[in-house]
Enzyme design. Structure first.
Site, short mmCIF file in Angstrom:
data_model
loop_
_atom_site.label_atom_id
_atom_site.label_comp_id
_atom_site.label_asym_id
_atom_site.label_seq_id
_atom_site.Cartn_x
_atom_site.Cartn_y
_atom_site.Cartn_z
CE LYS A 53 -40.11 59.61 32.89
NZ LYS A 53 -39.79 58.56 33.90
CB SER A 57 -38.77 60.63 37.10
OG SER A 57 -38.88 59.44 36.33
CB SER A 84 -40.36 56.95 37.54
OG SER A 84 -39.32 57.53 38.28
N1 GLN Z 1 -37.16 58.12 42.43
C1 GLN Z 1 -36.38 57.09 41.85
C2 GLN Z 1 -35.07 57.66 41.38
O1 GLN Z 1 -34.91 58.82 41.49
C3 GLN Z 1 -37.12 56.43 40.74
C4 GLN Z 1 -36.89 57.02 39.43
C5 GLN Z 1 -37.49 56.25 38.30
O2 GLN Z 1 -38.21 55.26 38.48
N2 GLN Z 1 -37.12 56.66 37.09
O3 GLN Z 1 -34.21 56.98 40.93
#
Ligand code: GLN
Length: 429
Positions: free
Chosen positions: A28, A103, A127
């Site tokens: 990532k 994400s 995410s």
């Molecule tokens: N969807 C969540 C957010 O937008 C999780 C994001 C994540 O785990 N990085 O914060």
């Protein structure tokens, strides 16, 4: 066919031998790779090349893996669809025309499309698990402190962990095995308590005989019908293998999304302060608009030019929540809710070995569908964020499909119960 899973193609060869020898990994793009640009999906870091690698990257290379590129992601991890990336959205290889989740959507898509054997994501509020569920692959969010965050560009540091995505539970367990364990460079890492089962790959034996699985009613009630049907079938499979399933209640989770977003945005507003065009990030229109010599205007110009809409929204809201006079009203109450969520999980684990729920209450969104409605996107995190608030480990395993795409089942275990998660997850394969 390209799903735009990668922001940067790059090859970093690992050792010739080791448990991951011959395997390719996608990383990532918020995880630092020495000599390879690390953008966090943001225009402000489009040219940023870190001088060192994250501990997890070094550990994968030592275990024999070969890095094949940096995967697409929501900008700084802020999103549930990978559409807030400055490098364009990723398409879901398992559900045409739909998002891969986020994400870590590029990581899940790379694995689902066979462009990498394994990938790393980061999970602040879901995410790793959300994109695993949407793309029909396995994703593990480790116990807070099991995996080093050294070299991970912070979004909300008290919530996040790096975790693996893979096509099978066993392969995800092998990757976890390679990256787990204390790191002198991250003081929040710690070793599992004495006597903890830590041979994760060996735990992929599908043996759930005698296990007690709790189903938090609050995490099932709101789910789509198609998702619920797949989830109920998965529970039947566990029963058929000798597990017992019982309903439990986690009343605090009704507050989890609100608490999570206040805490995550507050931490983000502090963590992202370094992207000011001086310390990190591209600079704005410095000078041309009269900002020369005025740091306040110059920082504002850098952020205006470098950050996307969602990142700006969160930095502004987070700054607001922490400001004098509002701190007690928002941040402190969110911390109280966090403590309540932790207690609820502890109580539940007095009577069950692990908890099960749908990973996501909904199937993958259509591309473009959710961008107009951030609140709807936040609410989709209802089942994943409680786990981060409580610093617990969780896994998402593919359990079936609806007409709209793959459905994942989430298991949650007590702290350092990763082996139990691997065992239960492998029972659904
Ligand atoms: N969807 C969540 C957010 O937008 C999780 C994001 C994540 O785990 N990085 O914060």
């Amino acid at each position: 066919m390209s799903h735009n899973a990668f922001i940067t193609d790059a090859r970093i060869d690992g050792e010739d031998t080791g448990p991951l020898a011959g395997l390719t990994v996608g990383i990532k793009d918020n995880i630092s790779t020495a000599g390879v640009r690390t953008t966090c999906g943001s225009a402000t870091l489009a040219e940023y090349v870190p001088p060192y690698s994250a501990t997890v990257v070094d550990r994968l290379l030592e275990a024999g893996a070969t890095v094949v590129g940096k995967t697409n992601m929501d900008e700084f991890g802020m999103g549930t669809t990978t559409e807030t990336s400055a490098f364009g959205p990723t398409e879901n290889p398992a559900a045409e025309g739909r998002v891969p989740g986020g994400s870590s959507g590029g990581s899940a898509a790379a694995v689902a499309a066979g462009e990498a054997d394994v990938a790393l994501g980061s999970d602040t509020g879901g995410s790793v698990r959300c994109p695993a569920a949407f793309c029909g692959v396995v994703g593990i969010k480790p116990t807070y402190g099991l995996v080093s965050r050294y070299g991970l560009v912070a979004y909300a540091n008290s919530l996040e962990q790096i975790g693996p995505l893979a096509p099978t539970v066993e392969l995800a367990a092998e990757a976890l095995d390679a990256i787990a364990g204390p790191d002198p460079r991250d003081a929040t890492t710690r070793a599992p308590p004495e006597g903890t089962e830590t041979d994760y790959p060996a735990a992929a034996d599908a043996d759930v005989e005698g296990m007690t699985v709790g189903v938090p009613t609050e995490l099932v009630e709101g789910a789509d019908d198609g998702v619920r049907t797949v989830f109920e079938d998965a529970l039947d499979e566990l029963r058929a293998r000798g597990a017992s399933v019982e309903a439990v209640s986690l009343p605090s989770v009704e507050t989890a999304v609100q608490a999570y977003y206040v805490i995550a945005m507050s931490e983000a507003s502090s963590n992202l302060a370094r992207f000011d065009g001086v310390r990190y990030g591209t600079d704005g229109e410095d000078g041309e608009d009269g900002t020369e010599g005025n740091w306040n205007d110059s920082f504002a110009a850098a952020r205006e030019a470098g950050f996307g809409e969602e990142v700006k929204r969160r930095v502004l809201l987070g700054t607001y929540a922490l400001s004098a006079g509002y701190h007690d009203k928002y941040y402190k109450r969110a911390q109280d809710a966090r403590a309540w969520v932790k207690r609820d999980f502890e109580e539940a684990f007095e009577s069950v070995d692990l908890l099960a729920s749908p990973t996501m209450p909904v199937p993958p969104f259509e591309l473009g569908e959710s961008l107009e409605d951030p609140l709807r996107m936040y609410l989709a995190d209802a089942n994943t964020v409680p786990v981060n608030l409580a610093n617990l480990p969780a896994i998402s395993v593919p359990a079936g499909e609806t007409d709209e795409g793959p459905v994942g089942v989430q298991f949650v275990a007590p702290a350092f119960g990763e082996a139990t998660l691997v065992r239960a997850g492998s029972a659904l394969e």
